[in-house]
Write a protein that holds these residues in place. Structure first.
Motif, PDB file in Angstrom:
ATOM      1  N   ALA A 168     -71.010  96.388 -20.008  1.00 34.85           N
ATOM      2  CA  ALA A 168     -70.816  94.966 -19.726  1.00 34.85           C
ATOM      3  C   ALA A 168     -69.657  94.792 -18.759  1.00 34.85           C
ATOM      4  O   ALA A 168     -68.847  95.696 -18.562  1.00 34.85           O
ATOM      5  N   ARG A 169     -69.596  93.640 -18.126  1.00 32.95           N
ATOM      6  CA  ARG A 169     -68.495  93.307 -17.226  1.00 32.95           C
ATOM      7  C   ARG A 169     -67.507  92.344 -17.878  1.00 32.95           C
ATOM      8  O   ARG A 169     -66.400  92.175 -17.392  1.00 32.95           O
ATOM      9  N   GLU A 170     -67.931  91.703 -18.965  1.00 35.27           N
ATOM     10  CA  GLU A 170     -67.105  90.705 -19.624  1.00 35.27           C
ATOM     11  C   GLU A 170     -67.147  90.920 -21.133  1.00 35.27           C
ATOM     12  O   GLU A 170     -68.143  91.399 -21.674  1.00 35.27           O
ATOM     13  N   VAL A 171     -66.084  90.559 -21.802  1.00 34.98           N
ATOM     14  CA  VAL A 171     -66.032  90.584 -23.265  1.00 34.98           C
ATOM     15  C   VAL A 171     -66.228  89.157 -23.757  1.00 34.98           C
ATOM     16  O   VAL A 171     -65.369  88.288 -23.533  1.00 34.98           O
ATOM     17  N   ILE A 172     -67.353  88.894 -24.394  1.00 28.31           N
ATOM     18  CA  ILE A 172     -67.651  87.563 -24.909  1.00 28.31           C
ATOM     19  C   ILE A 172     -68.045  87.682 -26.373  1.00 28.31           C
ATOM     20  O   ILE A 172     -69.048  88.298 -26.719  1.00 28.31           O
ATOM     21  N   LEU A 173     -67.238  87.106 -27.261  1.00 30.86           N
ATOM     22  CA  LEU A 173     -67.498  87.099 -28.688  1.00 30.86           C
ATOM     23  C   LEU A 173     -67.457  85.660 -29.177  1.00 30.86           C
ATOM     24  O   LEU A 173     -66.505  84.932 -28.885  1.00 30.86           O
ATOM     25  N   SER A 174     -68.475  85.260 -29.939  1.00 33.14           N
ATOM     26  CA  SER A 174     -68.554  83.859 -30.345  1.00 33.14           C
ATOM     27  C   SER A 174     -69.335  83.721 -31.648  1.00 33.14           C
ATOM     28  O   SER A 174     -70.304  84.444 -31.884  1.00 33.14           O
ATOM     29  N   GLY A 175     -68.879  82.772 -32.494  1.00 32.13           N
ATOM     30  CA  GLY A 175     -69.652  82.391 -33.664  1.00 32.13           C
ATOM     31  C   GLY A 175     -69.598  83.369 -34.816  1.00 32.13           C
ATOM     32  O   GLY A 175     -70.611  83.594 -35.479  1.00 32.13           O
ATOM     33  N   HIS A 176     -68.425  83.953 -35.112  1.00 27.95           N
ATOM     34  CA  HIS A 176     -68.313  84.929 -36.197  1.00 27.95           C
ATOM     35  C   HIS A 176     -67.353  84.429 -37.272  1.00 27.95           C
ATOM     36  O   HIS A 176     -66.396  83.699 -36.985  1.00 27.95           O
ATOM     37  N   THR A 177     -67.617  84.843 -38.510  1.00 25.55           N
ATOM     38  CA  THR A 177     -66.772  84.473 -39.643  1.00 25.55           C
ATOM     39  C   THR A 177     -66.492  85.708 -40.498  1.00 25.55           C
ATOM     40  O   THR A 177     -67.417  86.462 -40.834  1.00 25.55           O
ATOM     41  N   GLY A 178     -65.217  85.923 -40.815  1.00 27.82           N
ATOM     42  CA  GLY A 178     -64.846  86.985 -41.737  1.00 27.82           C
ATOM     43  C   GLY A 178     -65.048  88.393 -41.216  1.00 27.82           C
ATOM     44  O   GLY A 178     -65.288  89.305 -42.015  1.00 27.82           O
ATOM     45  N   LEU A 179     -64.935  88.612 -39.928  1.00 33.02           N
ATOM     46  CA  LEU A 179     -65.147  89.946 -39.363  1.00 33.02           C
ATOM     47  C   LEU A 179     -63.842  90.551 -38.848  1.00 33.02           C
ATOM     48  O   LEU A 179     -62.954  89.842 -38.389  1.00 33.02           O
ATOM     49  N   HIS A 180     -63.771  91.879 -38.928  1.00 36.07           N
ATOM     50  CA  HIS A 180     -62.682  92.629 -38.320  1.00 36.07           C
ATOM     51  C   HIS A 180     -63.280  93.373 -37.134  1.00 36.07           C
ATOM     52  O   HIS A 180     -64.099  94.279 -37.301  1.00 36.07           O
ATOM     53  N   ILE A 181     -62.884  92.985 -35.929  1.00 38.06           N
ATOM     54  CA  ILE A 181     -63.465  93.529 -34.701  1.00 38.06           C
ATOM     55  C   ILE A 181     -62.366  94.239 -33.911  1.00 38.06           C
ATOM     56  O   ILE A 181     -61.325  93.651 -33.626  1.00 38.06           O
ATOM     57  N   ILE A 182     -62.616  95.498 -33.591  1.00 37.41           N
ATOM     58  CA  ILE A 182     -61.668  96.276 -32.789  1.00 37.41           C
ATOM     59  C   ILE A 182     -62.409  96.818 -31.577  1.00 37.41           C
ATOM     60  O   ILE A 182     -63.393  97.556 -31.721  1.00 37.41           O
ATOM     61  N   LEU A 183     -61.960  96.466 -30.392  1.00 38.36           N
ATOM     62  CA  LEU A 183     -62.595  96.970 -29.182  1.00 38.36           C
ATOM     63  C   LEU A 183     -62.053  98.353 -28.851  1.00 38.36           C
ATOM     64  O   LEU A 183     -60.835  98.541 -28.768  1.00 38.36           O
ATOM     65  N   PRO A 184     -62.940  99.336 -28.654  1.00 33.83           N
ATOM     66  CA  PRO A 184     -62.502 100.679 -28.276  1.00 33.83           C
ATOM     67  C   PRO A 184     -62.152 100.753 -26.805  1.00 33.83           C
ATOM     68  O   PRO A 184     -62.348  99.787 -26.042  1.00 33.83           O
ATOM     69  N   LEU A 185     -61.675 101.914 -26.378  1.00 33.62           N
ATOM     70  CA  LEU A 185     -61.260 102.084 -24.993  1.00 33.62           C
ATOM     71  C   LEU A 185     -62.408 101.873 -24.015  1.00 33.62           C
ATOM     72  O   LEU A 185     -62.203 101.456 -22.868  1.00 33.62           O
ATOM     73  N   SER A 186     -63.650 102.134 -24.463  1.00 42.18           N
ATOM     74  CA  SER A 186     -64.802 101.966 -23.567  1.00 42.18           C
ATOM     75  C   SER A 186     -64.953 100.529 -23.077  1.00 42.18           C
ATOM     76  O   SER A 186     -65.556 100.277 -22.037  1.00 42.18           O
ATOM     77  N   ALA A 187     -64.373  99.573 -23.794  1.00 36.00           N
ATOM     78  CA  ALA A 187     -64.471  98.171 -23.383  1.00 36.00           C
ATOM     79  C   ALA A 187     -63.600  97.860 -22.171  1.00 36.00           C
ATOM     80  O   ALA A 187     -63.649  96.748 -21.650  1.00 36.00           O
TER      81      ALA A 187
END
Length: 369
Positions: A168-187
Motif C-alpha cells: 500500500a501507499r497509505e495507512v488508512i485505519l477506520s471503524g475499529h473498537t477494542g483492538l491493539h494494532i501495531i504496524l511492522p516495519l514493512s508498513a
C-alpha cells in the motif's frame, strides 16, 4: 496581525520549497522509482498546504484566502506541466502498404489484423515485448490498492493485529473498537499519508515504520497524518515529516513527533510531543502537553536533534485572543507523566498485556469498566 504575518512567511517559504522540488524532478532517476516517490512527496506537501490555508480562515481575510488558494492551485498546475514535459514520448506507428494487389487466395483469407491496427516502425523484440520496470511497478501498485488492509485488521484473530501494509501507499485505519494494532516495519512503504478515524478503546502503534533509527527503525516518517473522531484510545503516531491534523478526539493520549500540529475540537487529550513549530489548538478543552518520551525519540526522522527547535509547550489557542494564558491547555505536570517503563514495557505489544491493560497503564479507562 502577528498570526497573519507568521502564516505569510511560512506559506511563502513552503511555496518556494515546493517550486524548487518541482523544478528538480527532471534530475531524479525514474528507473529506481525515486522520481515517483519525489512526486508523491510534492503532492502530499501541496495537499498539506491547502489544508493549512483552510485552517487559517479564522484570521486571514477572504481576499487573502482566495490569493493563497490560487497559489496552491498554481503549484498543482506547475507539477502537472512538469510531469507532462518529463513523460516519455509515445511510439510512432505507421500503416504498411502492400506492394501489389492481393491474390484471390489472399482475399478469401482472414484480414491481417496487424495492418488494421498499425505496426511499429521496427519489429518488436522479445525484450521489448515484456513490460518495463515502471509498468511492472504500476501493475503491482494497482494490485496493492485492491487489497483492503483495514478489513484484514477486523478479520484477524490474534490479540495484536499487525497489518503489513507492504503493498500500500497509505495507512488508512477506520471503524475499529477494542483492538491493539501495531504496524511492522514493512508498513514504511505506506507512509505517504496516514489516516486514523472512528476508533474507540484502541491502541495503535505506528512508531516502528516511521522511525529511521529509534527502536530498531529503518522506516520513513509520514508525509502527513490525520487523526479524527477517536475516543478512549492511545495513539503512538510515530514521526511525521509534515503536519498532523487532530480533530474530534476525546479522552485520548497521542504520542507524536511532527513539524506542525493542528488540533481541533478535542477534549481531555494528553499530547506527548516534539514539534518543529508552535502547536495550534482551536475549539478545544482540557488539552495537556508534555515532551516526547525518549523511547520514541528519533533524530533521523526529520524533526531535528534532540531538543533542537522543539516547541512542544509553545501552544497557540486560536480561539483565545486575550493577553492572559488560555485556560484550554496546560503543561502536563511531571508527576503525572507516564514513566519511561510504561512506554518500553506495557505498550510495546506483548501477549501478557491486553488492550485493557495497556489503556489502564497509561490512565485511560475503557467504557463499561
Amino acid at each position: 496581525m502577528e498570526s497573519k504575518e507568521r502564516f505569510y512567511r511560512q506559506f511563502q517559504s513552503e511555496v518556494v520549497g515546493i517550486q524548487a522540488d518541482i523544478s528538480s524532478l527532471g534530475n531524479i532517476s525514474v528507473e529506481s522509482g525515486e522520481r515517483k516517490a519525489a512526486t508523491d512527496s510534492i503532492l502530499s506537501r501541496i495537499s498539506k498546504l491547502s489544508l493549512e490555508v483552510a485552517d487559517a480562515s479564522d484570521f486571514i481575510p477572504a481576499y487573502d484566502q482566495r490569493t493563497y488558494s490560487a497559489t496552491v492551485k498554481s503549484l498543482t498546475e506547475q507539477l502537472n506541466a512538469e510531469l507532462t514535459k518529463l513523460a516519455p514520448a509515445k511510439p510512432r506507428f505507421q500503416f504498411k502498404r502492400t506492394a501489389k494487389p492481393a491474390s484471390s487466395a489472399s482475399v478469401s483469407a482472414a484480414p491481417d489484423n496487424r495492418l488494421l491496427r498499425g505496426v511499429p516502425d521496427k519489429p518488436v523484440t522479445k525484450a521489448e515485448s515484456r513490460p518495463s520496470a515502471t509498468a511492472t511497478a504500476a501493475i503491482s501498485e494497482v494490485a496493492g490498492a485492491a487489497r483492503n488492509y483495514n478489513e484484514e485488521v477486523s478479520s484477524m484473530t490474534a490479540g495484536i493485529r499487525r497489518p503489513s501494509f507492504s503493498s500500500a501507499r497509505e495507512v488508512i485505519l477506520s471503524g475499529h473498537t477494542g483492538l491493539h494494532i501495531i504496524l511492522p516495519l514493512s508498513a514504511s512503504h505506506a507512509t505517504a499519508y496516514g489516516s486514523l478515524t472512528d476508533l474507540v478503546d484502541c491502541v495503535v502503534d505506528m512508531s516502528a515504520p516511521t522511525a529511521s533509527t529509534a527502536r530498531g527503525g529503518g522506516g520513513a516518517p509520514f508525509q502527513s497524518l490525520m487523526l479524527r473522531n477517536i475516543e478512549r484510545s492511545l495513539i503512538l503516531a510515530g514521526h511525521v515529516q509534515g503536519a498532523v491534523h487532530i480533530t474530534g478526539l476525546k479522552n485520548c493520549i497521542v504520542v507524536v513527533a511532527a513539524r506542525q500540529v493542528r488540533v481541533h475540537e478535542c477534549d481531555r487529550v494528553d499530547v506527548y510531543l516534539r514539534c518543529g513549530s508552535r502547536p495550534i489548538i482551536e475549539d478545544c478543552r482540557q488539552m495537556r502537553f508534555a515532551p516526547l518520551p525518549s523511547a520514541f525519540a528519533d533524530e533521523g526522522a526529520g524533526q531535528g536533534a534532540e531538543g533542537s527547535n522543539d516547541q512542544w509547550d509553545q501552544v497557540d489557542d486560536f480561539k483565545w485572543l486575550r493577553s492572559d494564558a488560555s485556560p484550554n491547555w496546560s503543561v502536563l505536570p511531571e508527576a503525572e507523566r507516564q514513566p519511561e517503563t510504561v512506554w518500553t514495557d506495557e505498550v510495546v505489544g506483548t501477549p501478557e498485556y491486553s488492550v485493557l491493560d495497556v489503556l489502564k497503564a497509561v490512565g485511560i479507562e475503557r467504557s463499561g469498566v
